[in-house]
Scaffold this motif. Structure first.
Motif, PDB file in Angstrom:
ATOM      1  N   SER A   1     -23.580  41.090  -0.062  1.00  0.00           N
ATOM      2  CA  SER A   1     -22.791  41.777   1.085  1.00  0.00           C
ATOM      3  C   SER A   1     -21.246  41.771   0.331  1.00  0.00           C
ATOM      4  N   GLY A   2     -20.438  42.428   1.154  1.00  0.00           N
ATOM      5  CA  GLY A   2     -18.997  42.448   0.751  1.00  0.00           C
ATOM      6  C   GLY A   2     -18.428  40.961   1.015  1.00  0.00           C
ATOM      7  N   GLY A   3     -17.506  40.479   0.169  1.00  0.00           N
ATOM      8  CA  GLY A   3     -16.950  38.990   0.055  1.00  0.00           C
ATOM      9  C   GLY A   3     -18.034  38.209  -0.601  1.00  0.00           C
ATOM     10  N   GLU A   4     -19.330  38.612  -1.183  1.00  0.00           N
ATOM     11  CA  GLU A   4     -19.874  37.946  -2.054  1.00  0.00           C
ATOM     12  C   GLU A   4     -20.338  38.477  -3.115  1.00  0.00           C
ATOM     13  N   TYR A   5     -20.971  37.655  -4.067  1.00  0.00           N
ATOM     14  CA  TYR A   5     -21.245  37.978  -5.425  1.00  0.00           C
ATOM     15  C   TYR A   5     -22.433  37.048  -6.020  1.00  0.00           C
ATOM     16  N   SER A   6     -23.091  37.557  -6.925  1.00  0.00           N
ATOM     17  CA  SER A   6     -23.976  36.951  -7.737  1.00  0.00           C
ATOM     18  C   SER A   6     -23.937  37.124  -9.095  1.00  0.00           C
ATOM     19  N   GLU A   7     -23.594  36.179  -9.891  1.00  0.00           N
ATOM     20  CA  GLU A   7     -23.160  36.600 -11.226  1.00  0.00           C
ATOM     21  C   GLU A   7     -24.301  36.211 -12.225  1.00  0.00           C
ATOM     22  N   TYR A   8     -25.143  35.650 -11.953  1.00  0.00           N
ATOM     23  CA  TYR A   8     -26.614  35.540 -12.795  1.00  0.00           C
ATOM     24  C   TYR A   8     -27.675  36.127 -12.052  1.00  0.00           C
ATOM     25  N   SER A   9     -28.631  36.646 -13.135  1.00  0.00           N
ATOM     26  CA  SER A   9     -30.144  37.114 -12.548  1.00  0.00           C
ATOM     27  C   SER A   9     -30.698  35.737 -12.175  1.00  0.00           C
ATOM     28  N   GLY A  10     -31.602  36.096 -11.125  1.00  0.00           N
ATOM     29  CA  GLY A  10     -32.540  35.108 -10.604  1.00  0.00           C
ATOM     30  C   GLY A  10     -31.974  34.424  -9.384  1.00  0.00           C
ATOM     31  N   ALA A  11     -30.972  34.942  -8.735  1.00  0.00           N
ATOM     32  CA  ALA A  11     -30.288  34.299  -7.642  1.00  0.00           C
ATOM     33  C   ALA A  11     -31.132  34.270  -6.449  1.00  0.00           C
ATOM     34  N   SER A  12     -31.105  33.070  -5.506  1.00  0.00           N
ATOM     35  CA  SER A  12     -31.781  33.137  -4.280  1.00  0.00           C
ATOM     36  C   SER A  12     -30.742  33.052  -3.291  1.00  0.00           C
ATOM     37  N   SER A  13     -29.688  33.120  -3.760  1.00  0.00           N
ATOM     38  CA  SER A  13     -28.484  33.581  -2.512  1.00  0.00           C
ATOM     39  C   SER A  13     -27.173  34.116  -3.402  1.00  0.00           C
ATOM     40  N   CYS A  14     -26.292  34.440  -2.506  1.00  0.00           N
ATOM     41  CA  CYS A  14     -24.779  34.954  -3.279  1.00  0.00           C
ATOM     42  C   CYS A  14     -24.022  33.902  -3.004  1.00  0.00           C
ATOM     43  N   SER A  15     -23.019  33.965  -3.927  1.00  0.00           N
ATOM     44  CA  SER A  15     -21.857  33.111  -3.739  1.00  0.00           C
ATOM     45  C   SER A  15     -20.686  33.689  -2.887  1.00  0.00           C
ATOM     46  N   THR A  16     -19.875  33.059  -2.422  1.00  0.00           N
ATOM     47  CA  THR A  16     -18.716  33.595  -1.340  1.00  0.00           C
ATOM     48  C   THR A  16     -17.401  33.569  -2.164  1.00  0.00           C
ATOM     49  N   CYS A  17     -16.713  34.764  -2.198  1.00  0.00           N
ATOM     50  CA  CYS A  17     -15.455  34.903  -2.700  1.00  0.00           C
ATOM     51  C   CYS A  17     -14.307  34.062  -2.074  1.00  0.00           C
TER      52      CYS A  17
END
Length: 140
Positions: free
Chosen positions: A34-50
């Motif tokens: 979603s907006g305000g989030e990101y996933s830097e690496y492949s294989g993510a089970s969740s996104c990180s928050t900015c």
């Protein structure tokens, strides 16, 4: 059934890792952060928050990092964009809030400022070094 961070490939009957910018919490189809989030690496089970001072916009292809707000704008934790500072306020590159502009403090304190670090105040008929007004009131 696939593991978190993966999605099923129905043609090969194998599981594939979600690409960077996307995630899969339950091993189902990968979804874009979603907006305000990101996933830097492949294989993510969740996104990180900015963090504050940074933002990311939603993209169907996913978001792999947060961008930094420019001077004169700010963002709070988890923002999808930067907001401009209001009247008489300013911010530096990557700030998570705006603050009263230095020239406003100079007017309030009766000071005239010259250069970045030298602020002088009118004291009777001569200019004297000010109390550390810049350091006290206007530094980010």
């Amino acid at each position: 059934m696939c593991s978190s961070g993966q999605e099923p490939n129905y043609i090969t009957n194998l599981c594939s890792s979600c690409p960077s910018g996307k995630y899969s919490p339950f091993g189902a189809a990968c979804r874009a952060c979603s907006g305000g989030e990101y996933s830097e690496y492949s294989g993510a089970s969740s996104c990180s928050t900015c963090l504050g001072g940074k933002y990311s916009s939603y993209s169907n292809s996913g978001t792999t990092n947060c961008l930094t707000c420019s001077s004169g704008t700010y963002s709070t934790y988890g923002s999808s964009g930067c907001a401009p500072c209001g009247p008489f306020h300013t911010s530096s590159y990557g700030d998570d809030r705006c603050q009263v502009a230095m020239w406003v403090w100079a007017l309030i304190l009766g000071c005239a400022c010259f250069g970045l670090w030298k602020c002088c105040c009118q004291a009777e008929t001569q200019l004297e070094p000010a109390i550390p007004a810049y350091n006290t009131f206007a530094q980010p």
